[in-house]
Design a protein around this motif. Structure first.
Motif, PDB file in Angstrom:
ATOM      1  N   ALA A   1     -95.033  28.993 -56.206  1.00 49.14           N
ATOM      2  CA  ALA A   1     -93.617  29.105 -56.550  1.00 49.14           C
ATOM      3  C   ALA A   1     -92.826  29.485 -55.301  1.00 49.14           C
ATOM      4  O   ALA A   1     -93.401  29.730 -54.234  1.00 49.14           O
ATOM      5  CB  ALA A   1     -93.419  30.148 -57.650  1.00 49.14           C
ATOM      6  N   GLY A   2     -91.514  29.549 -55.432  1.00 46.98           N
ATOM      7  CA  GLY A   2     -90.669  29.903 -54.297  1.00 46.98           C
ATOM      8  C   GLY A   2     -90.435  31.381 -54.161  1.00 46.98           C
ATOM      9  O   GLY A   2     -89.819  31.834 -53.190  1.00 46.98           O
ATOM     10  N   ALA A   3     -90.902  32.165 -55.156  1.00 44.77           N
ATOM     11  CA  ALA A   3     -90.646  33.606 -55.132  1.00 44.77           C
ATOM     12  C   ALA A   3     -91.653  34.323 -56.014  1.00 44.77           C
ATOM     13  O   ALA A   3     -92.371  33.700 -56.812  1.00 44.77           O
ATOM     14  CB  ALA A   3     -89.221  33.889 -55.619  1.00 44.77           C
ATOM     15  N   ILE A   4     -91.691  35.632 -55.861  1.00 44.85           N
ATOM     16  CA  ILE A   4     -92.520  36.503 -56.700  1.00 44.85           C
ATOM     17  C   ILE A   4     -91.647  37.652 -57.188  1.00 44.85           C
ATOM     18  O   ILE A   4     -90.890  38.244 -56.407  1.00 44.85           O
ATOM     19  CB  ILE A   4     -93.725  37.061 -55.913  1.00 44.85           C
ATOM     20  N   ILE A   5     -91.721  37.948 -58.471  1.00 47.54           N
ATOM     21  CA  ILE A   5     -91.089  39.158 -59.005  1.00 47.54           C
ATOM     22  C   ILE A   5     -92.193  40.023 -59.591  1.00 47.54           C
ATOM     23  O   ILE A   5     -92.769  39.703 -60.640  1.00 47.54           O
ATOM     24  CB  ILE A   5     -90.016  38.840 -60.072  1.00 47.54           C
TER      25      ILE A   5
END
Length: 540
Positions: free
Chosen positions: A120-124
């Motif tokens: 993905a483009g990010a991690i939360i």
């Protein structure tokens, strides 16, 4: 301001001729009063679970269309844009939505990325979830798709759930096909809803164990027919939702359509409206009026209680839709994106093999679930290729965040006879996903998406058509009518190429969603969602 009509009192199950007085955006009086007005006044509709991004519209543009159908609020999971841009994407959705008179209620995306088996483009992480839940604009913890993580006590997953409990905010579920002891444990973790039920029996078990069940009718995934017969008995614990709705469908209707269908099956109107208007407000503690004195004047006027054609929509007492015209004005906003891969060569889509058989994804009409098939391989010059005669087509998922070799698989039921279709809307990581009759066509479609830094497209030997999606690669910066028309034209082209699916692009977008069984494709490879592990394309 005063409104006259047949007032629908859902709580007391009565309809009476009356007059509503509105002042300062609030209802200050409701009186029984004789008049000659035929239309009906009721609380506004609420979509209890939707990803606004799937409409390909930013929230402000979504609102302009939704109010035409009597929708005054949504419960919105922004995990699509979060997978591309992280917390910054969530903040974009909130701030854009605040620019218009519509009641968006956003959640904290619980699964960014949805799994560790994709890019993905990010991690939360759990700390990111904490910071989001602290925000009063975040109303709930959005769908916990990592149900294996809940069932097997993944520490990070449990931390996210604990933060939701700490802030006393509801937790949405996502547990397709999960039953028995597993669903009992999932529910005991504090997860209160599910919109992924396949069957009546699955939904019944979850209802009996305390969950609230959402009847979903989106552009691809549909469970209305499977679940609607539960509504008469469980009307206090069910809601309506779209989940994912493409722009051409949104222009035609929204929650009003589900109400009309339920009424046509003979279900009591008060039970239908309880699910459509009341239950989401109570479950999510929304600041949405319920047509009571002292409430916000979130009111719709409809022609009748059979088809629910909306005549007027009021939000906080302001008229936002009147006799066919949305009064919400478009706003100017700045695009943001995350698209970093380079164009591909045809050779990138070759799969050298001498295998006699391959695993094939079977796409199913109107479902997010897929089947796994074993099929005869078609090999040309040592390369696995599409077989249009048997409708077994090559597909790819291409990492759009960095340069990586495309992942390859095969899929059945798209029906293409020429060309290819592709999209950068690929749930949930939103990498590029494409299906085509040849490596050349697939490469052409993928590169068209890359050139535009996002979009959905169709290509043939002589023609190409694309709808650019410059906002995070998943949303347009245009108005709904424009996008709806362009999408309908693109859908027509895909079907002219031979595609037999009702909603080819919506179906395509879910073929990389690993948390829905059975067989899917991520940018890292073919994945078995039933076993939650990678699978081999070649059957030895």
């Amino acid at each position: 301001m005063k409104l006259q009509g047949n007032i629908v009192d859902i709580a007391n199950k009565r309809i009476f001729k009356g007059e509503i007085t509105i002042k300062g955006g609030k209802i200050i009086a409701i009186e029984e009063k004789q008049h000659d007005v035929d239309h009906y006044i009721l609380p506004g509709f609420i979509d209890a679970h939707i990803h606004i991004e799937s409409s390909m519209l930013v929230p402000s543009e979504f609102a302009r269309i939704a109010v035409k159908h009597g929708t005054v609020a949504t419960v919105s999971d922004p995990h699509e844009i979060a997978n591309v841009l992280g917390v910054a994407g969530v903040k974009f959705m909130i701030e854009n939505g605040k620019q218009v008179p519509f009641k968006f209620n956003f959640g904290a995306p619980s699964c960014v990325p949805a799994t560790n088996f994709e890019s993905a483009g990010a991690i939360i992480d759990s700390e990111g979830i904490k910071s989001l839940l602290e925000n009063s604009d975040i109303k709930y913890l959005a769908e916990m798709m990592n149900y294996p993580g809940v069932i097997f006590d993944d520490a990070e997953v449990l931390k996210k759930l604990e933060w939701a409990k700490h802030f006393n905010k509801p937790v949405d579920g996502h547990a397709p096909g999960v039953k028995g002891e597993d669903i009992s444990k999932y529910i005991s973790a504090g997860i209160s809803t599910d919109h992924e039920c396949f069957t009546y029996d699955e939904a019944l078990e979850k209802l009996q164990k305390g969950m609230k069940i959402l009847i979903r009718e989106g552009s691809a995934a549909k469970n209305f027919d499977a679940l609607i017969d539960l509504l008469p008995e469980y009307f206090e614990r069910m809601m309506f939702c779209s989940d994912d709705k493409h722009p051409d469908d949104l222009i035609l209707g929204h929650i009003n359509q589900l109400c009309a269908r339920a009424i046509s099956k003979g279900i009591d109107v008060f039970k239908v409206l309880q699910a459509a208007c009341i239950n989401p407000v109570k479950h999510y503690n929304l600041d949405v009026g319920l047509l009571q004195i002292g409430d916000d004047a979130d009111i719709i006027v409809v022609e009748d209680l059979n088809h629910f054609k909306t005549l007027k929509t009021y939000i906080n007492g302001a008229l936002v839709f009147d006799e066919g015209v949305s009064l919400i004005q478009p706003i100017i906003f700045k695009n943001l994106n995350n698209f970093n891969c380079k164009k591909k060569d045809v050779s990138d889509f070759k799969f050298e093999s001498s295998s006699k058989q391959i695993r094939v994804i079977e796409a199913l009409e109107g479902q997010l679930v897929t089947n796994e098939l074993i099929a005869e391989a078609t090999v040309e010059n040592g390369n696995l290729v599409s077989n249009t005669e048997n409708d077994i087509l090559k597909m790819t998922v291409v990492n759009r965040y960095q340069n990586q070799k495309p992942a390859l698989a095969f899929i059945k039921n798209f029906g293409l006879k020429e060309g290819a279709i592709a999209s950068s809307v690929g749930h949930d990581s939103h990498n590029i996903i494409a299906v085509g009759v040849s490596d050349e066509a697939i490469c052409k479609a993928v590169n068209l998406i890359i050139e535009n830094k996002g979009g959905i497209c169709a290509v043939s030997g002589s023609k190409e058509k694309i709808i650019p999606l410059p906002v995070a690669g998943i949303m347009s910066d245009k108005d709904a009518e424009t996008i709806g028309r362009q999408y309908a034209e693109l859908d027509t082209m895909a079907k002219a190429l031979g595609c037999t699916l009702n909603a080819p692009y919506m179906t395509l977008s879910f073929m990389a969603l690993l948390v829905i069984p059975s067989l899917k494709l991520s940018d890292k490879g073919l994945f078995d969602g039933s076993k939650f592990q990678f699978a081999n394309l070649e059957v030895k």
